[in-house]
Scaffold this motif. Structure first.
Motif, PDB file in Angstrom:
ATOM      1  N   VAL A  57      34.909  43.171  41.661  1.00  0.00           N
ATOM      2  CA  VAL A  57      36.048  43.221  42.580  1.00  0.00           C
ATOM      3  C   VAL A  57      35.764  44.088  43.797  1.00  0.00           C
ATOM      4  CG1 VAL A  57      37.761  42.793  40.786  1.00  0.00           C
ATOM      5  CG2 VAL A  57      37.036  45.128  41.239  1.00  0.00           C
ATOM      6  N   ILE A  60      35.351  42.757  47.474  1.00  0.00           N
ATOM      7  CA  ILE A  60      36.456  42.513  48.420  1.00  0.00           C
ATOM      8  C   ILE A  60      36.560  43.632  49.455  1.00  0.00           C
ATOM      9  CG2 ILE A  60      38.954  42.178  48.632  1.00  0.00           C
ATOM     10  CD1 ILE A  60      38.877  40.848  45.885  1.00  0.00           C
ATOM     11  N   PRO A  61      36.696  44.922  49.033  1.00  0.00           N
ATOM     12  CA  PRO A  61      36.719  45.969  50.074  1.00  0.00           C
ATOM     13  C   PRO A  61      35.431  46.049  50.871  1.00  0.00           C
ATOM     14  CG  PRO A  61      36.665  46.940  47.870  1.00  0.00           C
ATOM     15  CD  PRO A  61      36.940  45.482  47.695  1.00  0.00           C
ATOM     16  N   ALA A 104      33.600  43.431  51.787  1.00  0.00           N
ATOM     17  CA  ALA A 104      33.704  42.375  52.793  1.00  0.00           C
ATOM     18  C   ALA A 104      34.697  42.755  53.881  1.00  0.00           C
ATOM     19  CB  ALA A 104      34.114  41.060  52.127  1.00  0.00           C
ATOM     20  N   VAL A 105      35.796  43.380  53.489  1.00  0.00           N
ATOM     21  CA  VAL A 105      36.792  43.826  54.475  1.00  0.00           C
ATOM     22  C   VAL A 105      36.186  44.884  55.386  1.00  0.00           C
ATOM     23  CG1 VAL A 105      39.021  44.971  54.781  1.00  0.00           C
ATOM     24  CG2 VAL A 105      38.738  43.256  52.984  1.00  0.00           C
ATOM     25  N   GLU A 155      32.252  36.000  58.224  1.00  0.00           N
ATOM     26  CA  GLU A 155      32.808  35.734  56.896  1.00  0.00           C
ATOM     27  C   GLU A 155      32.169  34.501  56.266  1.00  0.00           C
ATOM     28  OE1 GLU A 155      35.579  37.096  53.955  1.00  0.00           O
ATOM     29  OE2 GLU A 155      34.707  37.941  55.771  1.00  0.00           O
ATOM     30  N   PHE A 204      30.229  34.955  52.584  1.00  0.00           N
ATOM     31  CA  PHE A 204      30.776  34.232  51.440  1.00  0.00           C
ATOM     32  C   PHE A 204      29.900  33.049  51.062  1.00  0.00           C
ATOM     33  CE2 PHE A 204      34.536  36.763  52.059  1.00  0.00           C
ATOM     34  CZ  PHE A 204      35.058  36.869  50.768  1.00  0.00           C
ATOM     35  N   GLY A 207      32.677  49.518  51.625  1.00  0.00           N
ATOM     36  CA  GLY A 207      33.847  49.506  50.750  1.00  0.00           C
ATOM     37  C   GLY A 207      34.646  50.797  50.845  1.00  0.00           C
ATOM     38  N   THR A 227      36.669  50.880  54.029  1.00  0.00           N
ATOM     39  CA  THR A 227      37.906  50.100  53.927  1.00  0.00           C
ATOM     40  C   THR A 227      39.017  50.913  53.284  1.00  0.00           C
ATOM     41  OG1 THR A 227      36.672  48.032  53.737  1.00  0.00           O
ATOM     42  CG2 THR A 227      38.946  48.020  52.955  1.00  0.00           C
ATOM     43  N   THR A 272      38.024  48.987  39.922  1.00  0.00           N
ATOM     44  CA  THR A 272      39.180  48.081  39.903  1.00  0.00           C
ATOM     45  C   THR A 272      40.447  48.809  40.314  1.00  0.00           C
ATOM     46  OG1 THR A 272      38.134  46.840  38.107  1.00  0.00           O
ATOM     47  CG2 THR A 272      40.474  46.450  38.482  1.00  0.00           C
ATOM     48  N   LEU A 316      40.528  49.279  43.999  1.00  0.00           N
ATOM     49  CA  LEU A 316      40.887  48.047  44.691  1.00  0.00           C
ATOM     50  C   LEU A 316      42.390  47.799  44.633  1.00  0.00           C
ATOM     51  CD1 LEU A 316      40.124  45.406  46.119  1.00  0.00           C
ATOM     52  CD2 LEU A 316      39.878  44.372  43.865  1.00  0.00           C
ATOM     53  N   ILE A 368      44.957  47.599  47.761  1.00  0.00           N
ATOM     54  CA  ILE A 368      45.805  46.438  48.046  1.00  0.00           C
ATOM     55  C   ILE A 368      47.270  46.854  48.193  1.00  0.00           C
ATOM     56  CG2 ILE A 368      46.697  44.279  47.071  1.00  0.00           C
ATOM     57  CD1 ILE A 368      43.944  43.845  45.840  1.00  0.00           C
TER      58      ILE A 368
END
Length: 575
Positions: free
Chosen positions: A363, A366-367, A369-370, A395, A399, A494, A497, A548, A551, A555
């Protein structure tokens, strides 16, 4: 009422947290260690200790190593690295101080010491680029990341720990050379970066991947910078020439075979970019040529000159019959060690499947990639590019590279390439690169030529971080062997972010509350260490739970942020 902390308290909190993190890192890597040769992990570790013993006794490494391929032995010129000399030098220094210590003990503990230095380097690097909060979080996550723990634990006396340290230090000095406002410091930092990168080259044949990142940043600079001059060419020459000459002279058996992909990446590609750099600097002073190649100052001359030089180079490559080198280079983006069936039997050279990917980065991807998109957004602001266009194509690349594995027909533990995965992989890279080039060219053409933008040096640091993450992601996908190299850039982005969102959800005068979150995170890690009774499985589970939780927390804060009044207007989504 005052709710913040003083500058002195801020420094003390940072120092205390950093020391505790480093102690945790050392404890995890040293637990259960037996300080004899049985603690060495893998045949490579035993080989380097054997070489270090020979160097400590004779002062140099014999030309023929009888330890391998007995009874004939094997030439050491191709295998010799700086690493066994480092072990031998530390062994001699310790014994000169009067301490009786075996060389095996030093080799067992040295990877842990190298990682502690790497963690400090990560802190300094991130602190200079972002801030103290991001630096601390980056270190805290990096010390626990399973791919790094495996490579830097006691007994892992392979080259990985020292390669990680030397490359990260070289990157740090390279970044400092861009952030410095004084020419003297810029030249000093660039020279230090050169020195440590040369040591990396002499330690590991795959060091070309690190050289490729820095040279590509310089390549992008000569493409985009209107004011590219002899100063920039000189700084690039200061970096490229010593590394290329040092590699060829000091490791001739490795770096004189110019048809090899690792030689092209480490030596030929940098020299080609240096050649184009000098051409750009010269043409900048020839008004007629400059006006012609820049389309009357609408484009940097590096764009057109690079296109012409690249076309000539590829044409000559295929004319003289070395086109197979280009094909091999393209193939090595997928399988760095080739497609020999023998490699399929080696665990660390296989490709990580969906199951392994879900464990790390899982997981946390995600941060990461952000964070990469936030960096790209900053780049767009500095260069006045199309933000959403540029971010979308970046992106597509990350991905496409990461998730093309989902279409493999292999098991969840590992995967093999097929026509679908290769199509998605190369299509995402091709579409992404084409979109970035076309968007950048259009953005430059639409500018007012009488009012060119002023490019600050920090933009090249942002581009470096983006390329570092993307290229390490590509390597991570290509072989499990490179998972530990992906940890540092993914951790930095990450963490960026998470702190970026925290700063928008916490009042500035209350930002010191972030230290409480760090303290809670460290308490969780200490609890996991002691409650697991030194069981590695439970330590890794605690890391996954922590990532996790970070994350989920991120969010929730982001949701709170986007629900603020007028935020949609500020983001430009409504009028």
């Amino acid at each position: 009422m005052r709710t913040g902390i003083t500058k002195k308290q801020h420094k003390l909190a940072t120092f205390a947290l950093l020391v505790i993190m480093l102690l945790i890192a050392a404890y995890i890597r040293l637990q259960g260690t037996s300080y004899d040769i049985t603690a060495l992990k893998g045949t490579d570790s035993v080989r380097y200790v054997h070489q270090a013993k020979q160097i400590a006794e004779a002062g140099y490494m014999p030309k023929i190593d009888k330890f391998r391929y007995a009874p004939l032995g094997r030439r050491t010129a191709n295998q010799l690295t700086v690493y066994p000399y480092t072990i031998a030098a530390i062994y001699r220094l310790i014994n000169l101080s009067g301490v009786d210590c075996k060389i095996e003990y030093i080799a067992i503990v040295l990877p842990v010491a190298f990682f502690i230095l790497t963690a400090l380097t990560i802190y300094i690097l991130v602190w200079h680029v972002f801030d103290n909060y991001t630096a601390l979080l980056s270190v805290n996550i990096a010390i626990l990341a399973p791919p790094v723990v495996v490579k830097t634990a006691s007994g892992s006396a392979d080259r990985d720990s020292i390669v990680l340290l030397l490359s990260t230090v070289s990157f740090l000095f390279y970044i400092l050379s861009h952030l410095s406002n004084f020419d003297g410091k810029r030249w000093f930092f660039r020279s230090m970066s050169t020195f440590f990168m040369l040591l990396t080259v002499l330690t590991w044949r795959g060091a070309g991947i690190f050289i490729f990142i820095i040279v590509t940043v310089e390549f992008i600079r000569l493409l985009l910078d209107y004011s590219y001059s002899f100063r920039e060419s000189g700084l690039l020459a200061c970096w490229v020439l010593p590394i290329s000459l040092g590699a060829i002279i000091l490791k001739p058996d490795v770096y004189r075979h110019f048809a090899q992909p690792h030689v092209f990446v480490a030596i030929i590609y940098p020299l080609l970019i240096l050649f184009v750099s000098v051409l750009v600097s010269v043409i900048q002073h020839v008004k007629v040529m400059k006006k012609l190649l820049s389309f009357h100052n609408r484009l940097p001359i590096g764009m057109i000159l690079t296109l012409l030089s690249g076309s000539v180079f590829f044409a000559l490559t295929y004319v003289i019959g070395t086109g197979d080198l280009i094909d091999t280079l393209i193939e090595r983006f997928i399988s760095p060690f080739g497609t020999d069936p023998l490699f399929q039997t080696i665990d660390e050279l296989q490709k990580l499947g969906a199951l392994g990917w879900s464990l790390y980065p899982g997981v946390f991807f995600i941060p990461m990639a952000v964070g990469l998109l936030l960096i790209v957004r900053d780049i767009c602001k500095y260069l006045d590019l199309h933000q959403y266009w540029t971010m979308s194509f970046v992106e597509i690349i990350i991905f496409g590279v990461a998730f093309s594995r989902l279409f493999s027909d292999a098991s969840m533990a590992s995967f093999t390439e097929n026509s679908v995965t290769l199509t998605i992989y190369w299509a995402s890279i091709g579409i992404g690169v084409f979109g970035l080039i076309s968007g950048t060219t259009h953005a430059y053409f639409r500018r007012n030529i009488d009012n060119p933008i002023v490019i600050t040096r920090v933009i090249w640091v942002k581009i470096f971080l983006a390329l570092w993450c993307i290229f390490m992601l590509m390597l991570f996908r290509s072989a499990i062997r490179f998972a530990f190299l992906f940890v540092i850039p993914s951790t930095i982005l990450g963490s960026y972010t998470i702190i970026w969102i925290l700063k928008r959800c916490i009042q500035k005068r209350k930002l010191s509350l972030i230290y409480i979150l760090y303290a809670g995170s460290i308490l969780w890690q200490v609890y996991a260490l002691f409650s697991s009774r030194m069981n590695w499985h439970y330590i890794h589970v605690s890391v996954y739970i922590l990532l996790t939780a970070l994350l989920i927390f991120t969010i929730l804060l982001f949701i709170k942020y986007i629900l603020r009044p007028n935020i949609l207007y500020k983001l430009g989504l409504v009028v």
